[in-house]
Design an enzyme around this catalytic site. Structure first.
Site, PDB file in Angstrom:
ATOM      1  N   ASP A 355       5.125   1.723  -3.417  1.00 38.39           N
ATOM      2  CA  ASP A 355       4.087   2.568  -3.987  1.00 38.39           C
ATOM      3  C   ASP A 355       2.996   2.827  -2.950  1.00 38.39           C
ATOM      4  O   ASP A 355       2.561   1.918  -2.242  1.00 38.39           O
ATOM      5  CB  ASP A 355       3.506   1.850  -5.212  1.00 38.39           C
ATOM      6  CG  ASP A 355       2.348   2.588  -5.836  1.00 38.39           C
ATOM      7  OD1 ASP A 355       2.579   3.683  -6.371  1.00 38.39           O
ATOM      8  OD2 ASP A 355       1.223   2.061  -5.789  1.00 38.39           O
ATOM      9  N   GLU A 392       6.925   5.819  -0.651  1.00 40.78           N
ATOM     10  CA  GLU A 392       6.163   6.928  -1.211  1.00 40.78           C
ATOM     11  C   GLU A 392       5.144   7.263  -0.123  1.00 40.78           C
ATOM     12  O   GLU A 392       4.122   6.590   0.007  1.00 40.78           O
ATOM     13  CB  GLU A 392       5.470   6.524  -2.510  1.00 40.78           C
ATOM     14  CG  GLU A 392       4.696   7.669  -3.150  1.00 40.78           C
ATOM     15  CD  GLU A 392       3.914   7.234  -4.377  1.00 40.78           C
ATOM     16  OE1 GLU A 392       3.841   8.017  -5.342  1.00 40.78           O
ATOM     17  OE2 GLU A 392       3.368   6.116  -4.374  1.00 40.78           O
TER      18      GLU A 392
END
Length: 699
Positions: A355, A392
């Site tokens: 993330d 990401e």
């Protein structure tokens, strides 16, 4: 004291014999190289480190109690360097919980926040207490405790699938939301067991990788609010409390001192059936937040080391949620590496999705590093040598690195440009045809094959944003239920409601929405790169227009399995399309050259061998050509898309002698994989907003 020492007789002789006594417990210096709490013969070794702490105490609690029954200060000779380690003998590991207290300087301007009255959670804890019932509130000020975990899981003759990146089809899901809805029909809804009960469904669908949203221990009630009478929770779980502990509220039963068993069973069983497991990990920030947030672990250990701090001691906030881990500090880097190695060794996970991964490449002052030490360490670590590393490649501080994320040819990326470009093209935006071609062909403009192998994870939807159904049912986000006056969530959705906002009974609108969903799946699963889609998209799951349901533990976020029946045609289409991708390696990546001499990839925009976009601004044709190694037959797949609202002719190139074109699917027809309209083999009239796929076969 007698009860507390009931196992004193088990204290062994030899290398683990006691050398002293503290608070009535036999003790000796511990295992300094083993962080956390580790069972040894007759006792438990407790190890923790802090650079600036002056002293440390181990606090022992009876299960469920908030005041310790024993406090054991670490003697000075139980400290080497900045590490405190002590073996305590005579403990019954099933009956106690533990935490630490650290003393040291209090100087917020320098980032030092030592407070000897605060109980601190062990960063290396394998289990966190009081978290096993989802949504149960901890009262303000209640401390986190840890438990000692016995690893008794038998992996047997375990062997994971080791899928190639280009062969993967990733299915992103939330453990709780996948089966929490009453329509799921499972016996253990909202749990690891519930997900495992859906294994037959996953096998029928054909996906071979499951990406689980956060399963590290997090506190879902930490930011609890009530909006319109509904309790809102931190449902997604992007607020890690402990990086080594599984989320015990996802278990179907309390696993005292066996925490992680059901998750391990899930991973082993999925792997046995050819499905890899990827964990979505949040190593960019913690649930401690900024100066207004709770104080339970890193803040009381080495706040100025674990977090990025401004010159005045405030928290940098590149995560958007209060704090940012100082990932490239040597201690933090080692901690993250220890964490991921642990999950690979103890849980046998197959990969990690990081993330806000651009944070992992920032220096202590927030500036981007050209060759971040953490990313390099993860790329070359021998334990992580065969796991998937997926970034990401952006963060909340504005750093966007899609196509430029530091990789050492080991890191793949969520290809945000694939999502944005294909969404715009598929809804008919002018001028997006060439961008669509680039993305379908593997985004070679972003990932040159000589520099970046298997780097593109292609997706049109994920947990963050609209579902695929909502992408073609809403022009605008509808996040009012989140309580922020619809100001949260992305505004650049590139969505289109097909003529009616939200739910409708108009059959023409509903038919168009399903066709648009089929077009999207056709493009996604016929693109080079690794496809990923959000669980439920295959049967039209909806979030009622909410594109940021991070706080919605209810029907907004839960998968409604009744839609599997009402959208059975879409499900069957996706299932057949997945099987088609698996059957044609030429779609997934470059194979041996085709015997007909055709190039690996060629364009046929409207007419054969046409590379020009002028005049075909919303129509493209992409042909993949190669040789099937199993039977040495040419494998030719042509993807044709008409994103225009008017029909256009697609002429097919003339095949070598002995071969003919076959129309595999046509999304303009209700039974898309079994086209009924006549096809003479030379071309096809592509209806408005439709896609078709052709293959070549022997006459």
């Amino acid at each position: 004291m007698k009860d507390a020492l009931k196992n004193f007789s088990a204290v062994p002789e030899g290398p683990f014999s006691a050398t002293g006594e503290i608070a009535g417990y036999p003790v000796r210096p511990g295992l300094f190289l083993l962080n956390g709490a580790n069972v040894v013969p007759g006792g438990v070794s407790f190890t923790i480190h802090s650079v600036s702490a002056a002293s440390c105490e181990l606090c022992l609690f009876r299960r469920g109690e908030e005041e310790p029954f024993a406090v054991l200060p670490f003697p000075e000779h139980f400290r080497i360097g900045n590490t405190f380690s002590m073996i305590v003998f005579g403990l019954d590991i099933h009956e106690f919980e533990y935490a630490y207290r650290m003393d040291g300087p209090w100087d917020p301007a320098r980032g030092l926040l030592f407070d000897p009255t605060k109980y601190l959670l062990d960063p290396y804890a394998r289990a966190v207490t009081g978290q096993s019932v989802w949504g149960s509130s901890r009262h303000p000020g209640q401390a986190y405790h840890a438990r000692v975990v016995e690893d008794v899981f038998d992996w047997g003759d375990f062997s994971d699938p080791h899928l190639r990146f280009q062969d993967m089809i990733i299915y992103e899901t939330h453990v709780r939301g996948f089966t929490r809805h009453p329509s799921s029909g499972v016996s253990c809804p909202g749990t690891f067991e519930g997900l495992l009960e859906k294994l037959p469904y996953l096998l029928e669908l054909g996906v071979n990788a499951v990406e689980l949203m956060p399963v590290f221990e997090f506190d879902e009630v930490a930011d609890g609010r009530t909006v319109d009478g509904k309790q809102l929770l931190n449902y997604w779980g992007y607020n890690t409390v402990c990086f080594f502990a599984p989320n015990t509220s996802y278990t179907a039963a309390v696993e005292y001192n066996r925490e992680g068993t059901q998750l391990k069973k899930l991973i082993r069983t999925l792997n046995e059936h050819g499905i890899e497991v990827i964990l979505d990990v949040v190593v960019n920030h913690t649930a401690e937040g900024d100066h207004r947030g709770p104080f339970f672990s890193f803040k009381g250990l080495d706040n100025n080391i674990y977090y990025m701090l401004t010159p005045d001691g405030s928290y940098y906030n590149f995560s958007g949620v209060g704090n940012t881990l100082n990932c490239n500090h040597p201690m933090v880097r080692q901690f993250i590496l220890d964490c991921l190695r642990y999950w690979v060794v103890e849980y046998r996970v197959d990969g990690f999705r990081f993330d806000l991964a651009s944070i992992l490449g920032r220096d202590s002052d927030g500036s981007p590093l050209a060759e971040p030490p953490l990313l390099e360490s993860l790329a070359f670590d021998p334990i992580l040598g065969r796991v998937k590393l997926i970034a990401e490649a952006w963060d909340a501080g504005g750093l966007y690195q899609v196509g430029s994320f530091p990789s050492w040819n080991r890191w793949a990326e969520w290809n945000g440009k694939y999502r944005d470009d294909l969404r715009r093209f598929l809804k008919g935006d002018e001028g997006m045809a060439w961008a669509a071609v680039e993305r379908i062909c593997g985004s070679l403009d972003l990932y040159p094959p000589d520099k970046r192998q298997n780097a593109s994870v292609n997706f049109l939807t994920c947990h963050d944003g609209f579902t695929l159904y909502d992408l073609y049912a809403y022009n605008q986000k509808h996040n009012e239920a989140n309580g922020w006056n619809n100001t949260d969530g992305a505004n650049d959705n590139n969505s289109w409601n097909c003529g009616a906002e939200g739910e409708t009974d108009d059959p023409a609108v509903l038919s168009l929405r399903e066709r648009m969903a089929k077009n999207a799946f056709t493009v996604l699963l016929c693109s080079r790169g690794t496809p990923m889609f959000l669980a439920g998209d295959e049967f039209g799951n909806t979030q009622m227009g909410n594109n940021n349901p991070y706080c919605q533990d209810n029907e907004i976020s839960w998968m409604d399995w009744s839609r599997l029946e009402s959208h059975q045609q879409l499900f069957c289409f996706v299932k057949e399309l997945i099987a088609f991708r698996k059957a044609h390696p030429v779609v997934r990546g470059k194979t041996a050259p085709a015997g007909c001499g055709w190039p690996d990839v060629s364009l046929h925009n409207g007419v054969p061998w046409n590379k020009e976009i002028d005049g075909c601004t919303r129509q493209i044709g992409v042909l993949f050509a190669g040789r099937n190694q199993e039977d040495t037959q040419d494998d030719l797949v042509l993807l044709a898309i008409n994103a225009h609202w008017e029909a256009h002719w697609q002429q097919l190139p003339e095949l070598p002698a002995g071969m003919k074109w076959r129309l595999v699917l046509d999304t303009a027809q209700p039974d898309s994989f079994h086209p009924q309209r006549p096809f003479d083999g030379s071309g096809l009239q592509l209806e408005g907003r439709s896609a078709a796929v052709f293959t070549a076969e022997k006459v």
